[in-house]
Motif scaffolding. Structure first.
Motif, PDB file in Angstrom:
ATOM      1  N   THR A  92      66.236  46.043  36.930  1.00 32.71           N
ATOM      2  CA  THR A  92      67.018  46.725  35.897  1.00 32.71           C
ATOM      3  C   THR A  92      66.867  48.227  36.024  1.00 32.71           C
ATOM      4  O   THR A  92      67.847  48.970  35.907  1.00 32.71           O
ATOM      5  N   ALA A 108      61.916  44.863  22.972  1.00 36.55           N
ATOM      6  CA  ALA A 108      61.686  43.420  22.911  1.00 36.55           C
ATOM      7  C   ALA A 108      60.293  43.107  22.371  1.00 36.55           C
ATOM      8  O   ALA A 108      60.143  42.235  21.507  1.00 36.55           O
ATOM      9  N   ARG A 153      63.903  36.553  28.899  1.00 41.69           N
ATOM     10  CA  ARG A 153      65.204  36.271  28.282  1.00 41.69           C
ATOM     11  C   ARG A 153      65.644  37.425  27.391  1.00 41.69           C
ATOM     12  O   ARG A 153      66.824  37.792  27.378  1.00 41.69           O
ATOM     13  N   ALA A 154      64.711  37.996  26.653  1.00 43.23           N
ATOM     14  CA  ALA A 154      65.048  39.138  25.791  1.00 43.23           C
ATOM     15  C   ALA A 154      65.499  40.328  26.630  1.00 43.23           C
ATOM     16  O   ALA A 154      66.488  41.002  26.299  1.00 43.23           O
ATOM     17  N   GLU A 156      66.834  40.275  29.619  1.00 47.26           N
ATOM     18  CA  GLU A 156      68.141  39.991  30.199  1.00 47.26           C
ATOM     19  C   GLU A 156      69.247  40.053  29.158  1.00 47.26           C
ATOM     20  O   GLU A 156      70.365  40.478  29.458  1.00 47.26           O
ATOM     21  N   ALA A 157      68.957  39.658  27.935  1.00 44.07           N
ATOM     22  CA  ALA A 157      69.957  39.764  26.864  1.00 44.07           C
ATOM     23  C   ALA A 157      70.305  41.229  26.609  1.00 44.07           C
ATOM     24  O   ALA A 157      71.490  41.586  26.487  1.00 44.07           O
ATOM     25  N   LEU A 158      69.300  42.080  26.562  1.00 44.56           N
ATOM     26  CA  LEU A 158      69.541  43.510  26.359  1.00 44.56           C
ATOM     27  C   LEU A 158      70.317  44.101  27.536  1.00 44.56           C
ATOM     28  O   LEU A 158      71.235  44.913  27.348  1.00 44.56           O
ATOM     29  N   GLN A 159      69.969  43.680  28.723  1.00 43.95           N
ATOM     30  CA  GLN A 159      70.656  44.169  29.917  1.00 43.95           C
ATOM     31  C   GLN A 159      72.125  43.744  29.904  1.00 43.95           C
ATOM     32  O   GLN A 159      73.024  44.566  30.140  1.00 43.95           O
ATOM     33  N   GLY A 160      72.382  42.480  29.629  1.00 46.64           N
ATOM     34  CA  GLY A 160      73.750  41.988  29.595  1.00 46.64           C
ATOM     35  C   GLY A 160      74.587  42.679  28.533  1.00 46.64           C
ATOM     36  O   GLY A 160      75.747  43.042  28.772  1.00 46.64           O
ATOM     37  N   GLU A 161      73.992  42.898  27.371  1.00 48.16           N
ATOM     38  CA  GLU A 161      74.715  43.589  26.303  1.00 48.16           C
ATOM     39  C   GLU A 161      75.068  45.004  26.729  1.00 48.16           C
ATOM     40  O   GLU A 161      76.168  45.486  26.464  1.00 48.16           O
ATOM     41  N   ILE A 185      71.682  39.515  36.337  1.00 48.48           N
ATOM     42  CA  ILE A 185      71.099  38.713  35.253  1.00 48.48           C
ATOM     43  C   ILE A 185      70.544  37.415  35.842  1.00 48.48           C
ATOM     44  O   ILE A 185      71.249  36.664  36.495  1.00 48.48           O
TER      45      ILE A 185
END
Length: 189
Positions: A92, A108, A153-154, A156-161, A185
């Motif tokens: 990232t 996170a 997972r947290a 990756e969620a922030l990255q995707g958003e 991701i």
């Protein structure tokens, strides 16, 4: 318990990153301009490379990744505690900047501390220091190996958003969104 592969070394992480990034590109929608192996011209120049970007040596790119995206942000310190988290931060950070990746970790951890019952909140300053490492240690002590997975997972969620937000704010980034989501991701577990 099933046997697990050993965590990837920084050399393996760099090899994987360079493979995902590919060779030379100069996409008109990319604000980074000419890149090779994912290293932008500005980063290469700031670190002493003066030749054409299309000829940036692979070993120079690897040295930049090790120095700027592993050692400087202290992901080597994270790797001693949570190698998969460190691998995610490295990937990232190479794409969004280490400060962004580290801020994701800090956010996170703070959100997972159960209202500061488990450990103190962390100011999301984008730098790994004793408080961030202490929070990570406390979180992993409390949550174990499953905690590392949840933390991944947290992140990756922030990255995707963030990728979605970048495409929404600048339509030219839509040219990259599919690749970001497909190649960034979930690729380091």
């Amino acid at each position: 318990m099933p046997d697990h592969d050993p965590p990837p070394s920084i050399d393996q992480l760099i090899d994987g990153l360079i493979a995902r990034e590919g060779g030379y590109t100069n996409h008109p929608a990319d604000r980074g301009g000419p890149t090779r192996y994912g290293i932008t011209e500005a980063v290469a120049r700031a670190h002493g490379y003066s030749g054409p970007m299309s000829l940036l040596p692979r070993d120079e790119a690897a040295a930049i990744y090790r120095r700027l995206y592993w050692l400087r942000p202290r992901y080597d310190q994270v790797a001693r505690r949570a190698p998969r988290v460190a691998a995610e931060l490295f990937d990232t950070g190479a794409n969004m900047g280490p400060g962004v990746a580290t801020t994701f970790l800090q956010r996170a951890l703070t959100a997972l501390n159960r209202n500061a019952k488990d450990f103190a909140d962390i100011t999301p300053d984008g730098r790994i220091g004793p408080r961030t490492l202490g929070a990570l240690d406390s979180f992993l002590d409390l949550r174990g190996a499953g905690g590392e997975t949840v933390l991944l997972r947290a992140l990756e969620a922030l990255q995707g958003e963030r990728y979605l937000r970048l495409a929404e704010k600048r339509p030219a980034n839509e040219a990259f969104l599919y690749g970001w989501l497909a190649n960034r991701i979930g690729n380091v577990e």
